[in-house]
Design a protein around this motif. Structure first.
Motif, PDB file in Angstrom:
ATOM      1  N   ILE A 129       0.861  -1.182   0.000  1.00  0.00           N
ATOM      2  CA  ILE A 129       0.000   0.000   0.000  1.00  0.00           C
ATOM      3  C   ILE A 129       0.900   1.235   0.000  1.00  0.00           C
ATOM      4  CG2 ILE A 129      -1.689   1.336   1.315  1.00  0.00           C
ATOM      5  CD1 ILE A 129      -2.690  -1.327   2.481  1.00  0.00           C
ATOM      6  N   PRO A 130       0.708   2.171  -0.967  1.00  0.00           N
ATOM      7  CA  PRO A 130       1.562   3.363  -1.007  1.00  0.00           C
ATOM      8  C   PRO A 130       1.416   4.210   0.256  1.00  0.00           C
ATOM      9  CG  PRO A 130       0.366   3.109  -3.065  1.00  0.00           C
ATOM     10  CD  PRO A 130      -0.207   2.109  -2.094  1.00  0.00           C
ATOM     11  N   PRO A 131       2.541   4.743   0.777  1.00  0.00           N
ATOM     12  CA  PRO A 131       2.521   5.540   2.001  1.00  0.00           C
ATOM     13  C   PRO A 131       2.098   6.982   1.748  1.00  0.00           C
ATOM     14  CG  PRO A 131       4.740   5.400   1.177  1.00  0.00           C
ATOM     15  CD  PRO A 131       3.892   4.536   0.273  1.00  0.00           C
ATOM     16  N   GLN A 132       1.771   7.676   2.826  1.00  0.00           N
ATOM     17  CA  GLN A 132       1.498   9.105   2.751  1.00  0.00           C
ATOM     18  C   GLN A 132       2.825   9.841   2.896  1.00  0.00           C
ATOM     19  OE1 GLN A 132      -1.366  10.623   5.482  1.00  0.00           O
ATOM     20  NE2 GLN A 132      -1.100  12.719   4.812  1.00  0.00           N
ATOM     21  N   TYR A 133       3.029  10.804   2.046  1.00  0.00           N
ATOM     22  CA  TYR A 133       4.251  11.596   2.102  1.00  0.00           C
ATOM     23  C   TYR A 133       4.014  12.832   2.955  1.00  0.00           C
ATOM     24  CZ  TYR A 133       5.668   8.454  -1.518  1.00  0.00           C
ATOM     25  OH  TYR A 133       5.971   7.314  -2.193  1.00  0.00           O
ATOM     26  N   PHE A 134       5.030  13.260   3.665  1.00  0.00           N
ATOM     27  CA  PHE A 134       4.965  14.408   4.563  1.00  0.00           C
ATOM     28  C   PHE A 134       4.423  15.628   3.815  1.00  0.00           C
ATOM     29  CE2 PHE A 134       7.003  17.630   7.367  1.00  0.00           C
ATOM     30  CZ  PHE A 134       6.392  17.219   8.538  1.00  0.00           C
ATOM     31  N   PHE A 135       3.491  16.361   4.406  1.00  0.00           N
ATOM     32  CA  PHE A 135       2.871  17.551   3.824  1.00  0.00           C
ATOM     33  C   PHE A 135       2.234  17.267   2.472  1.00  0.00           C
ATOM     34  CE2 PHE A 135       6.145  19.628   6.536  1.00  0.00           C
ATOM     35  CZ  PHE A 135       5.265  20.175   7.448  1.00  0.00           C
ATOM     36  N   SER A 136       1.568  16.141   2.328  1.00  0.00           N
ATOM     37  CA  SER A 136       0.967  15.765   1.058  1.00  0.00           C
ATOM     38  C   SER A 136      -0.335  15.032   1.308  1.00  0.00           C
ATOM     39  CB  SER A 136       1.922  14.843   0.296  1.00  0.00           C
ATOM     40  OG  SER A 136       1.288  14.279  -0.820  1.00  0.00           O
ATOM     41  N   THR A 137      -1.257  15.143   0.350  1.00  0.00           N
ATOM     42  CA  THR A 137      -2.490  14.354   0.442  1.00  0.00           C
ATOM     43  C   THR A 137      -2.266  12.960  -0.134  1.00  0.00           C
ATOM     44  OG1 THR A 137      -3.279  15.156  -1.698  1.00  0.00           O
ATOM     45  CG2 THR A 137      -3.995  16.363   0.275  1.00  0.00           C
ATOM     46  N   GLN A 138      -1.105  12.726  -0.763  1.00  0.00           N
ATOM     47  CA  GLN A 138      -0.823  11.405  -1.309  1.00  0.00           C
ATOM     48  C   GLN A 138      -0.757  10.396  -0.172  1.00  0.00           C
ATOM     49  OE1 GLN A 138      -0.781  10.694  -4.598  1.00  0.00           O
ATOM     50  NE2 GLN A 138      -1.415  12.828  -4.742  1.00  0.00           N
ATOM     51  N   GLY A 139      -1.257   9.211  -0.407  1.00  0.00           N
ATOM     52  CA  GLY A 139      -1.256   8.182   0.614  1.00  0.00           C
ATOM     53  C   GLY A 139      -2.510   8.200   1.455  1.00  0.00           C
ATOM     54  N   LYS A 140      -3.346   9.217   1.279  1.00  0.00           N
ATOM     55  CA  LYS A 140      -4.601   9.306   2.020  1.00  0.00           C
ATOM     56  C   LYS A 140      -5.686   8.638   1.173  1.00  0.00           C
ATOM     57  CE  LYS A 140      -7.795  12.690   3.920  1.00  0.00           C
ATOM     58  NZ  LYS A 140      -8.048  14.129   4.054  1.00  0.00           N
ATOM     59  N   TYR A 141      -6.298   7.622   1.742  1.00  0.00           N
ATOM     60  CA  TYR A 141      -7.357   6.894   1.042  1.00  0.00           C
ATOM     61  C   TYR A 141      -8.708   7.306   1.602  1.00  0.00           C
ATOM     62  CZ  TYR A 141      -3.758   3.798  -0.758  1.00  0.00           C
ATOM     63  OH  TYR A 141      -2.665   3.294  -1.405  1.00  0.00           O
ATOM     64  N   THR A 142      -9.664   7.539   0.725  1.00  0.00           N
ATOM     65  CA  THR A 142     -11.042   7.772   1.152  1.00  0.00           C
ATOM     66  C   THR A 142     -11.926   6.758   0.433  1.00  0.00           C
ATOM     67  OG1 THR A 142     -11.432   9.447  -0.553  1.00  0.00           O
ATOM     68  CG2 THR A 142     -10.738  10.234   1.608  1.00  0.00           C
ATOM     69  N   VAL A 143     -12.868   6.229   1.181  1.00  0.00           N
ATOM     70  CA  VAL A 143     -13.795   5.241   0.636  1.00  0.00           C
ATOM     71  C   VAL A 143     -15.200   5.643   1.053  1.00  0.00           C
ATOM     72  CG1 VAL A 143     -14.519   2.816   0.670  1.00  0.00           C
ATOM     73  CG2 VAL A 143     -12.093   3.399   0.861  1.00  0.00           C
ATOM     74  N   GLU A 144     -16.120   5.619   0.103  1.00  0.00           N
ATOM     75  CA  GLU A 144     -17.522   5.799   0.450  1.00  0.00           C
ATOM     76  C   GLU A 144     -18.285   4.598  -0.086  1.00  0.00           C
ATOM     77  OE1 GLU A 144     -19.641   9.624   0.581  1.00  0.00           O
ATOM     78  OE2 GLU A 144     -20.975   8.702  -0.900  1.00  0.00           O
ATOM     79  N   ALA A 145     -19.095   4.006   0.776  1.00  0.00           N
ATOM     80  CA  ALA A 145     -19.898   2.848   0.407  1.00  0.00           C
ATOM     81  C   ALA A 145     -21.346   3.126   0.776  1.00  0.00           C
ATOM     82  CB  ALA A 145     -19.411   1.607   1.137  1.00  0.00           C
ATOM     83  N   GLN A 146     -22.225   3.032  -0.217  1.00  0.00           N
ATOM     84  CA  GLN A 146     -23.660   3.158   0.022  1.00  0.00           C
ATOM     85  C   GLN A 146     -24.308   1.844  -0.378  1.00  0.00           C
ATOM     86  OE1 GLN A 146     -25.731   6.947  -0.664  1.00  0.00           O
ATOM     87  NE2 GLN A 146     -23.964   7.458  -1.941  1.00  0.00           N
ATOM     88  N   ILE A 147     -25.108   1.305   0.526  1.00  0.00           N
ATOM     89  CA  ILE A 147     -25.780   0.030   0.280  1.00  0.00           C
ATOM     90  C   ILE A 147     -27.263   0.300   0.106  1.00  0.00           C
ATOM     91  CG2 ILE A 147     -26.255  -2.286   1.178  1.00  0.00           C
ATOM     92  CD1 ILE A 147     -23.677  -1.923   2.901  1.00  0.00           C
ATOM     93  N   PHE A 148     -27.862  -0.325  -0.924  1.00  0.00           N
ATOM     94  CA  PHE A 148     -29.277  -0.144  -1.229  1.00  0.00           C
ATOM     95  C   PHE A 148     -29.964  -1.499  -1.362  1.00  0.00           C
ATOM     96  CE2 PHE A 148     -27.160   3.619  -2.781  1.00  0.00           C
ATOM     97  CZ  PHE A 148     -28.010   4.647  -2.408  1.00  0.00           C
ATOM     98  N   THR A 149     -31.248  -1.528  -1.026  1.00  0.00           N
ATOM     99  CA  THR A 149     -32.052  -2.738  -1.232  1.00  0.00           C
ATOM    100  C   THR A 149     -32.370  -2.872  -2.711  1.00  0.00           C
ATOM    101  OG1 THR A 149     -34.142  -1.583  -0.960  1.00  0.00           O
ATOM    102  CG2 THR A 149     -33.130  -2.503   1.043  1.00  0.00           C
TER     103      THR A 149
END
Length: 149
Positions: free
Chosen positions: A111-131
């Motif tokens: 998994i790629p790391p976050q670099y100092f003073f950078s948004t790189q390496g920050k993962y965001t996930v959004e999951a929406q579940i529907f019927t």
């Protein structure tokens, strides 16, 4: 406990995952715990979840997932929810009522790391579940980063 949403989790939970849903969602989440918290590259991540379903969730339910690494969208996809929950030893239909599961996930060392003073390496996930009739079961938003070692 910090929450980014209108609906807070009922018990002490990880601050890395927030409920982005509302009171109309079919799933009331009591807690989501991660160990280690935050997750660590190359280690086993233990996930514990407890909630309550207001209605049964049948075949045909689906999940919409968006994954970003920094500002780059890595994935935006619709999955068959009932095919995915087999991975946590559940199956459809999910009955109305108490819902509890525990799962161990092996996180890759690559998994790629976050670099100092950078948004790189920050993962965001959004999951929406529907019927299968498009009622939202839940919406979860997760954010984590993996520091350099």
């Amino acid at each position: 406990m910090k929450a980014l949403s209108c609906v807070e989790l009922h018990e002490e939970s990880t601050e890395l995952i927030t409920n982005c849903g509302d009171d109309n969602d079919l799933l009331e989440i009591d807690y989501i715990n991660l160990n280690p918290d935050p997750p660590v590259r190359g280690e086993i991540l233990k996930i514990e979840f407890k909630g309550n379903l207001k209605e049964q969730v049948d075949d045909g339910a689906y999940v919409l997932i968006t994954v970003k690494y920094g500002l780059v969208q890595l994935l935006k996809k619709k999955f068959d929810f009932c095919e995915e929950i087999v991975k946590v030893d559940e199956q459809c239909p999910l009955e109305k009522g108490k819902l509890v599961f525990n799962k161990d996930v092996e996180l890759p060392k690559e998994i790629p790391p976050q670099y100092f003073f950078s948004t790189q390496g920050k993962y965001t996930v959004e999951a929406q579940i529907f019927t299968n009739d498009d009622k939202r079961v839940t919406c979860l938003h997760g954010v984590t980063s993996f520091p350099r070692y």
